[in-house]
Design a protein around this motif. Structure first.
Motif, PDB file in Angstrom:
ATOM      1  N   LEU A  14      43.831  41.115 134.775  1.00 17.61           N
ATOM      2  CA  LEU A  14      44.148  42.209 133.349  1.00 17.61           C
ATOM      3  C   LEU A  14      45.284  42.720 133.612  1.00 17.61           C
ATOM      4  O   LEU A  14      45.626  43.232 132.651  1.00 17.61           O
ATOM      5  CB  LEU A  14      43.194  43.589 133.828  1.00 17.61           C
ATOM      6  N   ALA A  15      45.735  42.898 134.798  1.00 15.64           N
ATOM      7  CA  ALA A  15      47.520  43.671 134.948  1.00 15.64           C
ATOM      8  C   ALA A  15      48.139  42.352 134.284  1.00 15.64           C
ATOM      9  O   ALA A  15      49.133  42.668 134.041  1.00 15.64           O
ATOM     10  CB  ALA A  15      47.741  44.053 136.527  1.00 15.64           C
ATOM     11  N   VAL A  16      47.632  41.471 134.036  1.00 15.72           N
ATOM     12  CA  VAL A  16      48.444  39.845 133.711  1.00 15.72           C
ATOM     13  C   VAL A  16      48.926  40.152 132.038  1.00 15.72           C
ATOM     14  O   VAL A  16      49.612  40.920 131.643  1.00 15.72           O
ATOM     15  CB  VAL A  16      48.245  38.621 133.571  1.00 15.72           C
ATOM     16  N   ASP A  17      47.105  40.937 131.069  1.00 19.58           N
ATOM     17  CA  ASP A  17      47.437  41.411 130.257  1.00 19.58           C
ATOM     18  C   ASP A  17      46.856  42.116 129.735  1.00 19.58           C
ATOM     19  O   ASP A  17      45.190  41.620 129.089  1.00 19.58           O
ATOM     20  CB  ASP A  17      47.991  40.519 128.783  1.00 19.58           C
ATOM     21  N   ARG A  18      46.673  43.747 129.655  1.00 21.68           N
ATOM     22  CA  ARG A  18      45.515  44.141 129.438  1.00 21.68           C
ATOM     23  C   ARG A  18      44.416  43.862 128.241  1.00 21.68           C
ATOM     24  O   ARG A  18      43.079  43.939 128.251  1.00 21.68           O
ATOM     25  CB  ARG A  18      45.435  45.642 129.340  1.00 21.68           C
ATOM     26  N   ARG A  19      44.749  42.689 127.169  1.00 20.98           N
ATOM     27  CA  ARG A  19      43.826  42.044 126.093  1.00 20.98           C
ATOM     28  C   ARG A  19      43.151  40.929 126.631  1.00 20.98           C
ATOM     29  O   ARG A  19      42.506  40.398 125.559  1.00 20.98           O
ATOM     30  CB  ARG A  19      45.016  41.783 125.089  1.00 20.98           C
ATOM     31  N   LEU A  20      43.103  40.688 127.743  1.00 21.35           N
ATOM     32  CA  LEU A  20      42.313  39.478 128.085  1.00 21.35           C
ATOM     33  C   LEU A  20      41.232  40.084 127.977  1.00 21.35           C
ATOM     34  O   LEU A  20      39.839  38.956 128.326  1.00 21.35           O
ATOM     35  CB  LEU A  20      42.987  39.423 129.873  1.00 21.35           C
ATOM     36  N   ALA A  21      40.747  41.253 128.901  1.00 19.46           N
ATOM     37  CA  ALA A  21      39.647  42.140 129.039  1.00 19.46           C
ATOM     38  C   ALA A  21      38.693  41.325 127.095  1.00 19.46           C
ATOM     39  O   ALA A  21      37.441  40.822 127.496  1.00 19.46           O
ATOM     40  CB  ALA A  21      39.770  43.085 128.578  1.00 19.46           C
ATOM     41  N   VAL A  22      39.504  41.117 126.366  1.00 15.09           N
ATOM     42  CA  VAL A  22      38.693  41.090 125.295  1.00 15.09           C
ATOM     43  C   VAL A  22      38.023  39.842 125.219  1.00 15.09           C
ATOM     44  O   VAL A  22      37.163  38.946 124.681  1.00 15.09           O
ATOM     45  CB  VAL A  22      39.092  40.825 124.011  1.00 15.09           C
ATOM     46  N   VAL A  23      39.114  37.848 126.120  1.00 12.14           N
ATOM     47  CA  VAL A  23      38.456  37.677 125.629  1.00 12.14           C
ATOM     48  C   VAL A  23      37.637  36.785 127.386  1.00 12.14           C
ATOM     49  O   VAL A  23      36.442  36.279 127.131  1.00 12.14           O
ATOM     50  CB  VAL A  23      39.459  36.617 126.459  1.00 12.14           C
ATOM     51  N   LEU A  24      37.382  38.143 128.321  1.00 11.71           N
ATOM     52  CA  LEU A  24      36.527  37.827 129.006  1.00 11.71           C
ATOM     53  C   LEU A  24      35.540  38.324 128.816  1.00 11.71           C
ATOM     54  O   LEU A  24      34.371  37.797 129.499  1.00 11.71           O
ATOM     55  CB  LEU A  24      36.808  39.011 130.584  1.00 11.71           C
ATOM     56  N   MET A  25      35.343  38.807 127.633  1.00 11.09           N
ATOM     57  CA  MET A  25      33.724  39.428 126.933  1.00 11.09           C
ATOM     58  C   MET A  25      33.116  38.652 126.506  1.00 11.09           C
ATOM     59  O   MET A  25      32.452  38.753 126.552  1.00 11.09           O
ATOM     60  CB  MET A  25      34.319  41.051 126.442  1.00 11.09           C
ATOM     61  N   GLN A  26      34.375  38.020 125.888  1.00 12.28           N
ATOM     62  CA  GLN A  26      33.521  37.292 125.089  1.00 12.28           C
ATOM     63  C   GLN A  26      33.091  36.824 125.982  1.00 12.28           C
ATOM     64  O   GLN A  26      31.888  34.846 124.975  1.00 12.28           O
ATOM     65  CB  GLN A  26      34.735  36.141 124.009  1.00 12.28           C
ATOM     66  N   ARG A  30      31.258  41.027 131.187  1.00 11.22           N
ATOM     67  CA  ARG A  30      31.510  42.674 131.247  1.00 11.22           C
ATOM     68  C   ARG A  30      31.974  43.114 132.302  1.00 11.22           C
ATOM     69  O   ARG A  30      32.091  44.445 131.829  1.00 11.22           O
ATOM     70  CB  ARG A  30      30.079  43.549 130.814  1.00 11.22           C
ATOM     71  N   CYS A  31      31.783  42.630 133.239  1.00 11.49           N
ATOM     72  CA  CYS A  31      32.575  42.995 134.743  1.00 11.49           C
ATOM     73  C   CYS A  31      34.073  43.545 134.352  1.00 11.49           C
ATOM     74  O   CYS A  31      34.034  43.692 135.619  1.00 11.49           O
ATOM     75  CB  CYS A  31      32.614  42.217 136.051  1.00 11.49           C
ATOM     76  N   VAL A  32      34.874  43.624 133.148  1.00 14.02           N
ATOM     77  CA  VAL A  32      36.040  44.295 133.676  1.00 14.02           C
ATOM     78  C   VAL A  32      36.134  45.643 134.233  1.00 14.02           C
ATOM     79  O   VAL A  32      37.285  46.251 134.230  1.00 14.02           O
ATOM     80  CB  VAL A  32      36.690  43.596 132.172  1.00 14.02           C
ATOM     81  N   GLY A  33      35.100  46.323 133.088  1.00 14.56           N
ATOM     82  CA  GLY A  33      34.893  48.030 133.956  1.00 14.56           C
ATOM     83  C   GLY A  33      34.218  48.020 134.819  1.00 14.56           C
ATOM     84  O   GLY A  33      34.142  49.547 135.253  1.00 14.56           O
ATOM     85  N   CYS A  34      33.799  47.239 136.066  1.00 19.77           N
ATOM     86  CA  CYS A  34      32.780  47.637 136.683  1.00 19.77           C
ATOM     87  C   CYS A  34      33.819  47.860 137.829  1.00 19.77           C
ATOM     88  O   CYS A  34      34.956  47.415 138.247  1.00 19.77           O
ATOM     89  CB  CYS A  34      31.665  47.237 136.626  1.00 19.77           C
ATOM     90  N   GLY A  35      33.108  48.512 138.940  1.00 19.95           N
ATOM     91  CA  GLY A  35      34.000  48.982 140.208  1.00 19.95           C
ATOM     92  C   GLY A  35      33.695  46.741 140.718  1.00 19.95           C
ATOM     93  O   GLY A  35      34.521  46.466 141.238  1.00 19.95           O
ATOM     94  N   ALA A  36      32.703  46.456 141.054  1.00 15.78           N
ATOM     95  CA  ALA A  36      33.029  44.548 141.270  1.00 15.78           C
ATOM     96  C   ALA A  36      34.298  44.078 140.463  1.00 15.78           C
ATOM     97  O   ALA A  36      35.341  43.480 141.285  1.00 15.78           O
ATOM     98  CB  ALA A  36      31.777  44.265 140.406  1.00 15.78           C
TER      99      ALA A  36
END
Length: 73
Positions: A14-26, A30-36
């Motif tokens: 996510l530090a590379v590009d925050r927009r990668l969260a969308v790709v991961l969620m696709q 959903r771990c982009v926002g959890c402590g893991a």
């Protein structure tokens, strides 16, 4: 340019590009926002979410395609 690998920690991706969260969620990641996300690698997270090696490779290719073309977005 940073290349995304299976050994990268989710927060580092996510530090590379925050927009990668969308790709991961696709991919149901959903771990982009959890402590893991602070200590789990992409490979580990993919396994937890039921993705096998083929889906992991597809996800990595998609993430890297996004990074390579981010300037065009």
């Amino acid at each position: 340019m940073t290349k995304i690998t299976k050994d990268m920690i989710i927060t580092d991706i996510l530090a590379v590009d925050r927009r990668l969260a969308v790709v991961l969620m696709q991919y149901g990641m959903r771990c982009v926002g959890c402590g893991a996300a602070n200590h789990e690698t992409l490979e580990q997270a993919a396994a937890v979410h039921g993705h096998g090696p083929e889906k992991l490779e597809e996800m990595i290719a998609t993430l890297n395609h996004f990074v390579e073309n981010a300037d065009a977005l």
